[in-house]
Design a protein around this motif. Structure first.
Motif: not given
Length: 129
Positions: A9-33
């Motif tokens: 579960k901690s691996e899943t949480t870490r990966l989810q956070q990493e994806i969300k951080q990349l989305i933020d860095e790109l300035g995108w929304k989850q729907n766009l990615i």
């Protein structure tokens, strides 16, 4: 008897956070990615399927039961998506979890940024390519 999940579960949480951080860095929304990932994986232009995928993608970024393998697949695709050229090159960069001090977080982010800068310089040097 419960079937054991691959990953933790901690691996899943870490990966989810990493994806969300990349989305933020790109300035995108989850729907766009999600749309970009959908079109990378599918040759069809079906609006209903796209919307279903977008909803599933958003749920996968919030549920602790999402398989880490699926999240790793998304992470590997993001740098190659159209418009993602400005994303950090360090794929295993630090993602804060609240377990360490803010000062250490700042230091780890600085280290990650420096490594990324060095990689960019290295890759942009003509004689090295």
């Amino acid at each position: 008897m419960r079937k054991r999940q691959m990953g933790t579960k901690s691996e899943t949480t870490r990966l989810q956070q990493e994806i969300k951080q990349l989305i933020d860095e790109l300035g995108w929304k989850q729907n766009l990615i999600a749309e970009k990932i959908y079109y990378e994986e599918n040759d069809t232009d079906n609006e209903d399927e796209l919307r279903r995928f977008q909803e599933r993608f958003k749920k996968e970024l919030s549920r602790g039961t999402t398989k880490p393998e699926r999240l790793k697949k998304y992470l590997s695709m993001i740098p190659d998506l159209p418009g993602a050229e400005g994303i950090d090159l360090v794929s295993n960069k630090f993602v804060p979890t609240g377990a360490i001090s803010d000062a250490l977080v700042t230091g780890l982010k600085a280290i990650s940024k420096e490594i990324d800068t060095e990689i960019r310089i290295y890759k942009s040097t003509p004689e090295i390519k």
